[in-house]
Design a protein around this motif. Structure first.
Motif, PDB file in Angstrom:
ATOM      1  N   ALA A 229       0.822  -1.335   0.103  1.00  0.00           N
ATOM      2  CA  ALA A 229       0.145  -0.105  -0.002  1.00  0.00           C
ATOM      3  C   ALA A 229       0.879   1.261  -0.087  1.00  0.00           C
ATOM      4  CB  ALA A 229      -0.662  -0.061   1.284  1.00  0.00           C
ATOM      5  N   GLN A 230       1.912   1.249   0.891  1.00  0.00           N
ATOM      6  CA  GLN A 230       2.928   2.366   0.600  1.00  0.00           C
ATOM      7  C   GLN A 230       3.674   2.542  -0.592  1.00  0.00           C
ATOM      8  OE1 GLN A 230       2.413  -0.003   3.178  1.00  0.00           O
ATOM      9  NE2 GLN A 230       3.415   0.374   5.051  1.00  0.00           N
ATOM     10  N   ALA A 231       3.899   1.495  -1.110  1.00  0.00           N
ATOM     11  CA  ALA A 231       4.641   1.523  -2.326  1.00  0.00           C
ATOM     12  C   ALA A 231       3.732   2.056  -3.446  1.00  0.00           C
ATOM     13  CB  ALA A 231       5.399   0.083  -2.618  1.00  0.00           C
ATOM     14  N   GLN A 232       2.528   1.569  -3.389  1.00  0.00           N
ATOM     15  CA  GLN A 232       1.745   1.924  -4.484  1.00  0.00           C
ATOM     16  C   GLN A 232       1.254   3.437  -4.197  1.00  0.00           C
ATOM     17  OE1 GLN A 232      -1.862  -0.390  -4.726  1.00  0.00           O
ATOM     18  NE2 GLN A 232      -0.418  -2.075  -4.507  1.00  0.00           N
ATOM     19  N   ALA A 233       1.105   3.997  -3.043  1.00  0.00           N
ATOM     20  CA  ALA A 233       0.967   5.554  -2.837  1.00  0.00           C
ATOM     21  C   ALA A 233       2.221   6.466  -3.325  1.00  0.00           C
ATOM     22  CB  ALA A 233       0.714   5.556  -1.280  1.00  0.00           C
ATOM     23  N   LYS A 234       3.438   5.709  -2.882  1.00  0.00           N
ATOM     24  CA  LYS A 234       4.481   6.643  -3.487  1.00  0.00           C
ATOM     25  C   LYS A 234       4.655   6.618  -4.992  1.00  0.00           C
ATOM     26  CE  LYS A 234       7.257   8.462  -1.499  1.00  0.00           C
ATOM     27  NZ  LYS A 234       7.324   9.765  -1.302  1.00  0.00           N
ATOM     28  N   ILE A 235       4.458   5.453  -5.647  1.00  0.00           N
ATOM     29  CA  ILE A 235       4.459   5.375  -7.358  1.00  0.00           C
ATOM     30  C   ILE A 235       3.242   6.410  -7.556  1.00  0.00           C
ATOM     31  CG2 ILE A 235       3.585   3.808  -9.126  1.00  0.00           C
ATOM     32  CD1 ILE A 235       4.524   1.502  -7.638  1.00  0.00           C
ATOM     33  N   LYS A 236       2.121   6.500  -6.986  1.00  0.00           N
ATOM     34  CA  LYS A 236       1.152   7.486  -7.590  1.00  0.00           C
ATOM     35  C   LYS A 236       1.746   8.869  -7.455  1.00  0.00           C
ATOM     36  CE  LYS A 236      -3.830   8.558  -7.112  1.00  0.00           C
ATOM     37  NZ  LYS A 236      -4.192   8.014  -8.598  1.00  0.00           N
ATOM     38  N   GLU A 237       2.480   9.247  -6.042  1.00  0.00           N
ATOM     39  CA  GLU A 237       3.209  10.505  -6.085  1.00  0.00           C
ATOM     40  C   GLU A 237       4.032  10.701  -7.059  1.00  0.00           C
ATOM     41  OE1 GLU A 237       4.960  11.219  -2.406  1.00  0.00           O
ATOM     42  OE2 GLU A 237       3.239  10.968  -1.208  1.00  0.00           O
ATOM     43  N   ILE A 238       5.021   9.816  -7.393  1.00  0.00           N
ATOM     44  CA  ILE A 238       5.951   9.937  -8.427  1.00  0.00           C
ATOM     45  C   ILE A 238       5.389  10.240  -9.817  1.00  0.00           C
ATOM     46  CG2 ILE A 238       8.222   9.016  -9.689  1.00  0.00           C
ATOM     47  CD1 ILE A 238       8.691   7.647  -7.009  1.00  0.00           C
ATOM     48  N   LEU A 239       4.548   9.501 -10.235  1.00  0.00           N
ATOM     49  CA  LEU A 239       3.903   9.376 -11.502  1.00  0.00           C
ATOM     50  C   LEU A 239       2.631  10.502 -11.929  1.00  0.00           C
ATOM     51  CD1 LEU A 239       4.090   5.694 -12.588  1.00  0.00           C
ATOM     52  CD2 LEU A 239       5.675   7.515 -13.122  1.00  0.00           C
ATOM     53  N   GLU A 240       2.026  11.002 -10.757  1.00  0.00           N
ATOM     54  CA  GLU A 240       0.972  11.857 -10.781  1.00  0.00           C
ATOM     55  C   GLU A 240       0.760  13.054  -9.789  1.00  0.00           C
ATOM     56  OE1 GLU A 240      -2.774   9.752 -10.295  1.00  0.00           O
ATOM     57  OE2 GLU A 240      -2.587   8.375 -11.774  1.00  0.00           O
ATOM     58  N   THR A 241       0.935  12.851  -8.705  1.00  0.00           N
ATOM     59  CA  THR A 241       0.575  13.998  -7.738  1.00  0.00           C
ATOM     60  C   THR A 241       1.836  14.986  -7.525  1.00  0.00           C
ATOM     61  OG1 THR A 241       0.552  12.710  -5.773  1.00  0.00           O
ATOM     62  CG2 THR A 241      -1.328  12.896  -6.823  1.00  0.00           C
ATOM     63  N   LYS A 242       2.681  14.475  -7.400  1.00  0.00           N
ATOM     64  CA  LYS A 242       4.106  15.342  -7.259  1.00  0.00           C
ATOM     65  C   LYS A 242       5.231  15.020  -8.233  1.00  0.00           C
ATOM     66  CE  LYS A 242       3.636  14.955  -2.135  1.00  0.00           C
ATOM     67  NZ  LYS A 242       4.145  14.839  -0.967  1.00  0.00           N
ATOM     68  N   VAL A 243       4.745  15.136  -9.627  1.00  0.00           N
ATOM     69  CA  VAL A 243       5.615  14.868 -10.684  1.00  0.00           C
ATOM     70  C   VAL A 243       6.944  15.717 -10.872  1.00  0.00           C
ATOM     71  CG1 VAL A 243       5.766  14.882 -13.370  1.00  0.00           C
ATOM     72  CG2 VAL A 243       3.853  13.948 -12.037  1.00  0.00           C
ATOM     73  N   SER A 244       6.803  16.960 -10.643  1.00  0.00           N
ATOM     74  CA  SER A 244       7.854  17.849 -10.498  1.00  0.00           C
ATOM     75  C   SER A 244       8.761  17.770  -9.227  1.00  0.00           C
ATOM     76  CB  SER A 244       7.325  19.354 -10.185  1.00  0.00           C
ATOM     77  OG  SER A 244       6.657  19.669  -8.972  1.00  0.00           O
ATOM     78  N   THR A 245       8.363  17.238  -8.125  1.00  0.00           N
ATOM     79  CA  THR A 245       9.276  16.741  -6.757  1.00  0.00           C
ATOM     80  C   THR A 245      10.123  15.768  -7.366  1.00  0.00           C
ATOM     81  OG1 THR A 245       7.498  17.528  -5.608  1.00  0.00           O
ATOM     82  CG2 THR A 245       9.193  16.199  -4.559  1.00  0.00           C
TER      83      THR A 245
END
Length: 508
Positions: A229-245
Motif C-alpha cells: 500500500a505504501q509502495a503504491q502510494a509513492k508510485i502514485k506520487e511520483i507518476l501523478e501527484t508530485k511529478v515535479s518533485t
C-alpha cells in the motif's frame, strides 16, 4: 675555558635555530600542492563506476543471458547455467566485486567535503549505493547492509545480514535523501565534469536516474501485503501527484549509460573475454525468433536497415538467424550443430552503448504496468506508454530510426496494444518488450521474470531445479567460515541456502 663555553653555547643556539627552521611549516613545505592526503570524489567516482559496470556486464553475459535465453551455451558439461544447474562458486564474483566497489562509493560520500560540489557528490553516491545494494539483495536475498564495508572505520569484520524488507525500506530513504540533495541550492552541476562519465556532471540527470531507480524498486514490492500500500502510494506520487518533485528519465538521450570510449579506463569489460569464448554461446531461439518474426530493425534485416543496422550485433549463419533452443538435455543435438546458429558478433564487445545502466524505455513500461494494475489513473489507458516504450527500446540502439512510425511497426508485427486483453495478456505484452529493452542491463531481465513470470519462456527437457527458474544465487562458500554466526542466522531467517529459496519480494 670561557671561550670554550662561549663556543659551545653558540653551537647550541645554531642547532636550536636549525631545528626550528626545519620543523617550521614542515607539513606545508613537504605537501605536494597538486596532490591530496585523501582521495577526492572526482578521483574515486569514475573508477568505481567502471569497476561496478565490469562486474555487472560480465555476469549479465554469462549468467543473466543464459538464464533468460538471450544466449545458450553449446555444451554437454555439468554446471550449465541455461539448464538451471550452476555451481556455488558462481556466487563469489558478483558478491566480492560489488562489495569492493561499495567502499569506493561510500568514500565518495565521506570525502565530498563542504565545497559547492559536495551535495551533488553525496547525492550521486547515495544513488549508486542504492543501485548496487538493490542488485545484491535481488541476487542473494538477505545480505550485509547496515554493517557492511565498516571493517576499517568500526572494526566490523563479521557484518550482520539485514532482511531484504529492511534493505528496501532503507534504500527508499537513501533515494529520498539523494533527491533532496540534488534539488534547489544543492543541485549544482559538477565543475570537474571529467569525474562523471555517466552524466558529465549534470545534477539534474543524476536526480532523474535516482528517481527512476526508486520507481523501479517501488514496483518490485508493490504487490507485497506488508508494504504494498505504501509502495503504491509513492508510485502514485511520483507518476501523478508530485511529478515535479520526482523528475524521471524523460528521453532516450537521458538514459543512464557509461559509454565505452576505448580510451583510458573506459574500455568495455567485454573486451577482457577471449574472442572465441565470446562467440561460443549461440543466440537463444526465444530471443532471436521474435525479432525475426517482427521484422525488427534491431537486427540486420534488409527491409529495415539496408543490411547496415544489426545494432544488437548478432552474426547470422549464411544470412539466416537461427537460435538454439534453451534447456536442451545432455546429449541432444543443438551443441553438435553449432555452426548453424547465430552468435553474438565480436563488434558487440567494444560497442560504446553496451554500458547501459537504466534505459528510458523502462520508465514507459513501468507506467504501462502501473496503469493496467490500477496503481495510477489514465484516461487513455496504457497504449501510449506501451508504444513509447517499444519505440524507445529501438531508438536506443538506432537513434536515427524514423523510417516507419512505431504504430506501423507494431501493426506489421501484429504486436499492437489491445485493451480487450486480460491483465495477464497485457503483462505478457509489456514484459516481452521490456525484456528486449533490458538487453545487457545487469540482471534486470532475471529479476523482472522472477517478479512477474513474464515473458513466458519455453522450457527444455534438460532443466534442473524441477524446471523452476532459480530464485537467487547462493552465498559464497567462504562466508560460511569467515562469518559463520551471521551466515547461520541469515539462513535460519530466509531459508536454506539453495537456488530455489525465494527472496522476500518473491513471496506473497
Amino acid at each position: 675555558m670561557k671561550r670554550i663555553i662561549y663556543k659551545l653555547s653558540m653551537v647550541a643556539v645554531l642547532i636550536s635555530l636549525m631545528a626550528t627552521s626545519c620543523t617550521k611549516d614542515f607539513e606545508k613545505t613537504n605537501t605536494d600542492p597538486n596532490g591530496s592526503p585523501t582521495a577526492l570524489p572526482e578521483q574515486l567516482l569514475p573508477p568505481a563506476l567502471v569497476g561496478v559496470m565490469g562486474y555487472m556486464q560480465i555476469r549479465n553475459r554469462n549468467f543473466n543471458n543464459e538464464l533468460m535465453q538471450v544466449t545458450v551455451s553449446q555444451t554437454d558439461a555439468e554446471g550449465s547455467v541455461f539448464r538451471y544447474d550452476f555451481r556455488s562458486n558462481w556466487a563469489d564474483y558478483l558478491y566480492n566485486g560489488l562489495y569492493t566497489e561499495l567502499t569506493n562509493f561510500k568514500d565518495v560520500y565521506r570525502y565530498a567535503g563542504n565545497d559547492k560540489d559536495s551535495m551533488t557528490y553525496k547525492g550521486i553516491s547515495l544513488i549508486c549505493q542504492s543501485w548496487i545494494y538493490s542488485v545484491l539483495t535481488d541476487t542473494y536475498g538477505d545480505v550485509p547492509y547496515s554493517q557492511s564495508n565498516l571493517a576499517k572505520e568500526e572494526g566490523i569484520f563479521e557484518p550482520a545480514f539485514d532482511r531484504q524488507k529492511d534493505i528496501y525500506l532503507s534504500i527508499f530513504q537513501k533515494l529520498e535523501e539523494a533527491n533532496a540533495a540534488l534539488t534547489g541550492t544543492g543541485a549544482v552541476n559538477l565543475v570537474k565534469t571529467y569525474g562523471d562519465p555517466v552524466y558529465n556532471g549534470s545534477a539534474l540527470l543524476w536526480r532523474k536516474f535516482g528517481n527512476s531507480l526508486y520507481l523501479r524498486l517501488l514496483l518490485r514490492v508493490a504487490h507485497k501485503t506488508d508494504v504494498g500500500a505504501q509502495a503504491q502510494a509513492k508510485i502514485k506520487e511520483i507518476l501523478e501527484t508530485k511529478v515535479s518533485t520526482y523528475p524521471l528519465i524523460a528521453s532516450v538521450t537521458e538514459s543512464a549509460v557509461l559509454k565505452w570510449t576505448g580510451a583510458g579506463p573506459y574500455v568495455s569489460p567485454l573486451m577482457t573475454v577471449r574472442a572465441q569464448d565470446f562467440t561460443a554461446p549461440g543466440v537463444g531461439k526465444f530471443f532471436i525468433d521474435h525479432l525475426v518474426s517482427w521484422n525488427d530493425p534491431r537486427i540486420d534485416i534488409p527491409t529495415w536497415g539496408g543490411g547496415t543496422a544489426n545494432r544488437f550485433r548478432i552474426a547470422p549463419y549464411q544470412g539466416a538467424y537461427l537460435g538454439i533452443p534453451s534447456g536442451y538435455a545432455v546429449g541432444e543435438n543443438p551443441p553438435k550443430r553449432s555452426y548453424f546458429y547465430a552468435t553474438p558478433s565480436l563488434t558487440l564487445m567494444n560497442d560504446p552503448m553496451t554500458g547501459l545502466i537504466f534505459p528510458y524505455a523502462e520508465i514507459r513500461f513501468i507506467k504501462a504496468e502501473c496503469i493496467v494494475k490500477g496503481y495510477i489513473s489514465s484516461t487513455t489507458g496504457a497504449e501510449s506508454d506501451y508504444n513509447a516504450g517499444v519505440q524507445a527500446g529501438i531508438q536506443y540502439w538506432l537513434p536515427s530510426w524514423t523510417t516507419v512510425p512505431v504504430i506501423d511497426y507494431l501493426t506489421a508485427a501484429d504486436i499492437q496494444w489491445d485493451d480487450t486483453y486480460t491483465l495477464d495478456q497485457k503483462m505478457e505484452m509489456i514484459h516481452l518488450q521490456k525484456y528486449y529493452a533490458l538487453f545487457l542491463v545487469d540482471m534486470q531481465q532475471w529479476f523482472e521474470y522472477r517478479r512477474t513470470g513474464h515473458p513466458v519462456l519455453p522450457k527444455g527437457g534438460g532443466l534442473r531445479n524441477n524446471g523452476v527458474m532459480p530464485a537467487r544465487m547462493t552465498y559464497p562458500i567462504y562466508v560460511q567460515s569467515t562469518n559463520p554466526t551471521n551466515y547461520k542466522l541469515a539462513v535460519a531467517a530466509q531459508g536454506p541456502d539453495v537456488i530455489s529459496t525465494q527472496v522476500w519480494w518473491q513471496q506473497p
